[in-house]
Design an enzyme around this catalytic site. Structure first.
Site, PDB file in Angstrom:
ATOM      1  N   ASP A  16       0.807  -1.224   0.000  1.00  0.00           N
ATOM      2  CA  ASP A  16       0.000   0.000   0.000  1.00  0.00           C
ATOM      3  C   ASP A  16       0.840   1.274   0.000  1.00  0.00           C
ATOM      4  OD1 ASP A  16      -2.176  -1.683   0.090  1.00  0.00           O
ATOM      5  OD2 ASP A  16      -2.319  -1.608   2.272  1.00  0.00           O
ATOM      6  N   GLY A  18       1.479   2.988  -2.587  1.00  0.00           N
ATOM      7  CA  GLY A  18       1.022   3.880  -3.660  1.00  0.00           C
ATOM      8  C   GLY A  18       1.505   3.411  -5.028  1.00  0.00           C
ATOM      9  N   LYS A  19       1.743   2.096  -5.148  1.00  0.00           N
ATOM     10  CA  LYS A  19       2.271   1.527  -6.397  1.00  0.00           C
ATOM     11  C   LYS A  19       1.348   1.817  -7.582  1.00  0.00           C
ATOM     12  CE  LYS A  19       2.322  -2.488  -4.325  1.00  0.00           C
ATOM     13  NZ  LYS A  19       2.066  -2.099  -2.930  1.00  0.00           N
ATOM     14  N   ALA A  42      -3.889  -7.929  -3.677  1.00  0.00           N
ATOM     15  CA  ALA A  42      -3.464  -6.557  -3.978  1.00  0.00           C
ATOM     16  C   ALA A  42      -4.676  -5.659  -4.179  1.00  0.00           C
ATOM     17  CB  ALA A  42      -2.616  -6.552  -5.249  1.00  0.00           C
ATOM     18  N   GLY A  43      -4.517  -4.409  -3.791  1.00  0.00           N
ATOM     19  CA  GLY A  43      -5.516  -3.384  -4.086  1.00  0.00           C
ATOM     20  C   GLY A  43      -4.750  -2.141  -4.475  1.00  0.00           C
ATOM     21  N   HIS A  44      -4.713  -1.842  -5.766  1.00  0.00           N
ATOM     22  CA  HIS A  44      -3.924  -0.713  -6.267  1.00  0.00           C
ATOM     23  C   HIS A  44      -4.882   0.400  -6.696  1.00  0.00           C
ATOM     24  CE1 HIS A  44      -0.236  -3.493  -7.153  1.00  0.00           C
ATOM     25  NE2 HIS A  44      -0.638  -3.528  -5.903  1.00  0.00           N
ATOM     26  N   THR A 132      -5.849 -11.612   3.533  1.00  0.00           N
ATOM     27  CA  THR A 132      -6.964 -10.924   2.876  1.00  0.00           C
ATOM     28  C   THR A 132      -8.091 -11.912   2.547  1.00  0.00           C
ATOM     29  OG1 THR A 132      -5.977 -11.295   0.715  1.00  0.00           O
ATOM     30  CG2 THR A 132      -5.407  -9.221   1.812  1.00  0.00           C
ATOM     31  N   ARG A 146       2.502 -28.968  -6.719  1.00  0.00           N
ATOM     32  CA  ARG A 146       2.276 -29.550  -8.046  1.00  0.00           C
ATOM     33  C   ARG A 146       0.897 -30.167  -8.238  1.00  0.00           C
ATOM     34  NH1 ARG A 146       7.802 -32.636  -7.500  1.00  0.00           N
ATOM     35  NH2 ARG A 146       6.862 -32.786  -5.445  1.00  0.00           N
ATOM     36  N   GLN A 233       1.981  -6.182  -3.088  1.00  0.00           N
ATOM     37  CA  GLN A 233       2.420  -6.281  -1.688  1.00  0.00           C
ATOM     38  C   GLN A 233       3.694  -5.442  -1.509  1.00  0.00           C
ATOM     39  OE1 GLN A 233       1.454  -9.645  -3.294  1.00  0.00           O
ATOM     40  NE2 GLN A 233      -0.455  -8.635  -2.808  1.00  0.00           N
ATOM     41  N   THR A 309      -8.429  -3.307  -0.291  1.00  0.00           N
ATOM     42  CA  THR A 309      -9.013  -4.612  -0.621  1.00  0.00           C
ATOM     43  C   THR A 309     -10.007  -5.056   0.436  1.00  0.00           C
ATOM     44  OG1 THR A 309      -7.087  -5.270  -1.889  1.00  0.00           O
ATOM     45  CG2 THR A 309      -8.416  -7.061  -1.026  1.00  0.00           C
ATOM     46  N   ARG A 312      -9.979  -2.764   6.064  1.00  0.00           N
ATOM     47  CA  ARG A 312      -9.496  -2.789   7.451  1.00  0.00           C
ATOM     48  C   ARG A 312      -8.643  -1.548   7.751  1.00  0.00           C
ATOM     49  NH1 ARG A 312      -6.395  -8.426   7.624  1.00  0.00           N
ATOM     50  NH2 ARG A 312      -5.831  -7.728   5.532  1.00  0.00           N
ATOM     51  N   SER A 420       5.402  12.072  -4.284  1.00  0.00           N
ATOM     52  CA  SER A 420       3.953  12.111  -4.478  1.00  0.00           C
ATOM     53  C   SER A 420       3.340  12.937  -3.359  1.00  0.00           C
ATOM     54  CB  SER A 420       3.415  10.682  -4.475  1.00  0.00           C
ATOM     55  OG  SER A 420       2.013  10.688  -4.557  1.00  0.00           O
ATOM     56  N   VAL A 421       2.502  13.913  -3.738  1.00  0.00           N
ATOM     57  CA  VAL A 421       1.945  14.847  -2.745  1.00  0.00           C
ATOM     58  C   VAL A 421       0.418  14.849  -2.751  1.00  0.00           C
ATOM     59  CG1 VAL A 421       3.973  16.357  -2.669  1.00  0.00           C
ATOM     60  CG2 VAL A 421       2.211  16.770  -4.396  1.00  0.00           C
TER      61      VAL A 421
HETATM   62  P1  GDP Z   1      -0.804   0.268  -3.544  1.00  0.00           P
HETATM   63  O1  GDP Z   1      -1.376  -1.008  -3.058  1.00  0.00           O
HETATM   64  O2  GDP Z   1       0.665   0.365  -3.305  1.00  0.00           O
HETATM   65  O3  GDP Z   1      -1.156   0.582  -4.972  1.00  0.00           O
HETATM   66  O4  GDP Z   1      -1.464   1.412  -2.645  1.00  0.00           O
HETATM   67  P2  GDP Z   1      -3.015   1.533  -2.220  1.00  0.00           P
HETATM   68  O5  GDP Z   1      -3.799   1.981  -3.379  1.00  0.00           O
HETATM   69  O6  GDP Z   1      -3.476   0.291  -1.527  1.00  0.00           O
HETATM   70  O7  GDP Z   1      -2.928   2.619  -1.077  1.00  0.00           O
HETATM   71  C1  GDP Z   1      -2.434   3.889  -1.308  1.00  0.00           C
HETATM   72  C2  GDP Z   1      -3.529   4.912  -0.983  1.00  0.00           C
HETATM   73  O8  GDP Z   1      -2.967   6.186  -0.887  1.00  0.00           O
HETATM   74  C3  GDP Z   1      -4.594   5.007  -2.055  1.00  0.00           C
HETATM   75  O9  GDP Z   1      -5.803   5.371  -1.462  1.00  0.00           O
HETATM   76  C4  GDP Z   1      -4.063   6.125  -2.948  1.00  0.00           C
HETATM   77  O10 GDP Z   1      -5.107   6.803  -3.648  1.00  0.00           O
HETATM   78  C5  GDP Z   1      -3.449   7.032  -1.929  1.00  0.00           C
HETATM   79  N1  GDP Z   1      -2.281   7.802  -2.353  1.00  0.00           N
HETATM   80  C6  GDP Z   1      -1.280   7.452  -3.203  1.00  0.00           C
HETATM   81  N2  GDP Z   1      -0.323   8.419  -3.229  1.00  0.00           N
HETATM   82  C7  GDP Z   1      -0.745   9.387  -2.389  1.00  0.00           C
HETATM   83  C8  GDP Z   1      -0.183  10.627  -1.952  1.00  0.00           C
HETATM   84  O11 GDP Z   1       0.917  11.033  -2.346  1.00  0.00           O
HETATM   85  N3  GDP Z   1      -0.901  11.340  -1.034  1.00  0.00           N
HETATM   86  C9  GDP Z   1      -2.098  10.912  -0.549  1.00  0.00           C
HETATM   87  N4  GDP Z   1      -2.725  11.675   0.345  1.00  0.00           N
HETATM   88  N5  GDP Z   1      -2.648   9.750  -0.924  1.00  0.00           N
HETATM   89  C10 GDP Z   1      -1.969   8.993  -1.827  1.00  0.00           C
HETATM   90  P1  IMO Z   2      -0.908  -4.250  -2.210  1.00  0.00           P
HETATM   91  O1  IMO Z   2      -0.452  -4.819  -3.523  1.00  0.00           O
HETATM   92  C1  IMO Z   2      -0.994  -4.637   2.124  1.00  0.00           C
HETATM   93  C2  IMO Z   2      -1.027  -8.694   3.768  1.00  0.00           C
HETATM   94  C3  IMO Z   2      -2.281  -9.144   4.493  1.00  0.00           C
HETATM   95  C4  IMO Z   2      -1.691 -10.117   5.484  1.00  0.00           C
HETATM   96  C5  IMO Z   2      -0.574 -10.780   4.690  1.00  0.00           C
HETATM   97  C6  IMO Z   2      -0.960 -12.091   4.038  1.00  0.00           C
HETATM   98  O2  IMO Z   2      -2.203  -3.550  -2.273  1.00  0.00           O
HETATM   99  O3  IMO Z   2       0.175  -3.455  -1.571  1.00  0.00           O
HETATM  100  P2  IMO Z   2      -2.462 -12.811   1.969  1.00  0.00           P
HETATM  101  O4  IMO Z   2      -3.868 -12.470   1.618  1.00  0.00           O
HETATM  102  O5  IMO Z   2      -1.468 -12.414   0.935  1.00  0.00           O
HETATM  103  O6  IMO Z   2      -2.323 -14.245   2.399  1.00  0.00           O
HETATM  104  O7  IMO Z   2      -2.160 -11.937   3.287  1.00  0.00           O
HETATM  105  O8  IMO Z   2      -0.216  -9.853   3.675  1.00  0.00           O
HETATM  106  N1  IMO Z   2      -1.247  -8.201   2.394  1.00  0.00           N
HETATM  107  C7  IMO Z   2      -1.194  -6.914   2.042  1.00  0.00           C
HETATM  108  N2  IMO Z   2      -1.029  -5.798   2.790  1.00  0.00           N
HETATM  109  N3  IMO Z   2      -1.087  -4.533   0.782  1.00  0.00           N
HETATM  110  C8  IMO Z   2      -1.236  -5.633   0.012  1.00  0.00           C
HETATM  111  O9  IMO Z   2      -1.194  -5.579  -1.331  1.00  0.00           O
HETATM  112  C9  IMO Z   2      -1.325  -6.891   0.645  1.00  0.00           C
HETATM  113  N4  IMO Z   2      -1.490  -8.163   0.199  1.00  0.00           N
HETATM  114  C10 IMO Z   2      -1.430  -8.943   1.282  1.00  0.00           C
HETATM  115  O10 IMO Z   2      -2.920  -8.068   5.119  1.00  0.00           O
HETATM  116  O11 IMO Z   2      -1.095  -9.423   6.545  1.00  0.00           O
HETATM  117 MG    MG Z   3      -2.914  -1.693  -1.794  1.00  0.00          MG
END
Ligand code: GDP
Ligand code: IMO
Ligand code: MG
Length: 436
Positions: A16, A18-19, A42-44, A132, A146, A233, A309, A312, A420-421
């Protein structure tokens, strides 16, 4: 961008970082964006002109119709979730099936993998991982042992038979665990409802462009196309180097790009490592700089730190240089990308862990989560009070923010290339001249 090489973008913390946002920002510079590991855990999040979109399996280049997006062999795919994602994008006027390619070697997440995930977690009680519950651990287990099913199996005349066999295996375990699968709710559905939708979704997935993506990608490299590998992740959730057992089930580090896409190590070019300007973690496991005080609360609220995702609340804490330098070492990071700097606006003091105190006296910078509880030693850095809402160029950064960036660069010996701001695509300061 490197010639004849694949650049990599991945998370340096617990996910999380900010990928999704940054991949979307960098996509115009590439021809292909490829996911190499993980799955719908993942939740991007992408924010584009006020519209928010969360991607789980589909690469974050999908909002650029002229760019190809590849789901590589190292990814695990739940057809039900993939179909929902495709439908969501179509509703936004996109035609994702036109610029998406799926590896025939990618493994499938079955509905019964999700039951297994829930059964294992509930049997662990207090020691639960905080998965998750997308079936990640059980699906990768079947891959390694396998007995898994792959996308290519969907085209096999005996798919139905293979599916029923594997499902029956899973149910033997589920029954052994006395897990009440009838009471299970999977993404709001009963197991039977989920399974029936999953089976229907297969027909949609089969219509996608499905190839041996390792051949496709290496062909494109040879043609001089620019490729960006998108991690899921983060490094501290890596199956080998993360805080085991509180990790995910794949290699989230640069090495995972080679096995997850079929690319030789010598083909890896630039490695962008993304780091939040503080730290978050969702799920269980060690987190040395975690805050339980007002500052932690302030970070969570200002940063909207709730899972993309699962919804939480994320655990929040200060940046940890010991963890960061460990992640830089494992990944060979060439460029740092610091996100969410805006969230730190208004803190009078920003803390950063520079080392840990040893029980026996003295300090260590070694990051070893198997060591007894690590007590961080902090450097204190003066914060900036002004909002960053009007900062659109690196030169407009408040002096104290520039000092914070300088501090990180010095302590990591790595340049910060992007800052990133804000969540929106437009809220990005490109610092590196060669990325402008
Ligand atoms: P990812 O899993 O690495 O793609 O990140 P997530 O999307 O799960 O979580 C990042 C959160 O921060 C999302 O809600 C984005 O919209 C937000 N975000 C990303 N970059 C920035 C930033 O520079 N500032 C703020 N305030 N939010 C950001
Ligand atoms: P993105 O790509 C943050 C965490 C779960 C748990 C552990 C194992 O959005 O950054 P799993 O479902 O993989 O068996 O869970 O890993 N986890 C993440 N935490 N961002 C994620 O993906 C994650 N994917 C899994 O919360 O602690
Ligand atoms: Mg995420």
């Amino acid at each position: 961008m490197s010639e004849m090489q694949v650049d990599v973008l991945l998370g340096l913390q617990w996910g999380d970082e900010g990928k999704g946002k940054i991949v979307d920002v960098l996509s115009p510079k590439y021809d292909i964006v490829a996911r190499f590991q993980g799955g719908p855990n993942a939740g991007h999040t992408l924010e584009i002109e006020g519209d928010t979109h969360v991607l789980h399996i589909i690469p974050s280049g999908i909002f650029h119709p002229e760019k190809e997006n590849v789901i590589g062999n190292g990814v695990i795919v739940d057809p039900f979730i993939l179909k929902n994602e495709l439908d969501g994008l179509k509703k936004k006027g996109l035609s994702p099936e036109k610029n998406l390619i799926l590896s025939c070697k990618a493994h499938l997440i079955l509905p019964s993998h999700r039951l297994l995930d829930a059964a294992y977690e509930s049997s662990k009680g207090e020691a639960k991982i905080g998965s998750t519950l997308k079936g990640i651990g059980p699906a990768y287990t079947d891959k390694t042992s396998r007995s898994g099913l792959r996308i290519i199996d969907l085209f096999d005349a005996s798919f139905e038979k293979k599916y029923q066999q594997l499902k029956a295996e899973h149910f033997r375990i589920i029954n052994m665990y006395n897990y009440d699968y009838k009471a299970a709710v999977i993404d709001g559905l009963s197991f039977e409802q989920y399974e029936s939708q999953w089976l229907k979704a297969i027909e949609e997935v089969k219509k996608l462009r499905i190839v041996n993506t390792e051949n496709y990608i290496n062909q494109k490299i040879a043609e001089g196309r620019k490729i960006l590998a998108e991690g899921a992740q983060g490094t501290l959730l890596d199956i080998d180097f993360g805080s085991y057992p509180y990790v995910t089930s794949s290699n989230t580090i640069t090495a995972g790009v080679c096995s997850g896409l079929g690319i030789a190590p010598s083909r890896i070019g630039r490695v962008y490592g993304i780091v939040k300007s503080y730290c978050t973690r969702v799920g269980s496991g060690p987190f040395p700089t975690e805050l339980h005080d007002d500052d932690g609360h302030k970070l969570r609220e200002a940063g909207h730190e709730y899972g993309a995702t699962t919804g939480r609340p994320r655990r929040c804490g200060w940046l940890d240089l010991n963890a960061l330098n460990y992640a830089l070492m494992l990944n060979g990071v060439t460029d740092l990308i610091v996100t969410k700097a805006d969230v730190l606006s208004g803190f009078s003091t920003i803390k950063v862990a520079r080392s840990y105190r040893r029980d026996t006296g003295g300090e260590t910078r070694e990051f070893d989560l198997d060591a007894p509880e690590l007590s961080p030693v902090y450097d204190e850095i003066q914060g900036w009070q002004k909002s960053l809402a009007n900062v659109t160029e690196p030169a407009q950064m408040p002096q104290k923010l520039q000092e914070y960036i300088n501090y990180i660069e010095k302590k990591t010996a790595t340049p910060v290339s992007i800052l990133s701001v804000g969540a929106d695509r437009s809220r990005t300061l490109i610092i590196a001249e060669n990325l402008k």
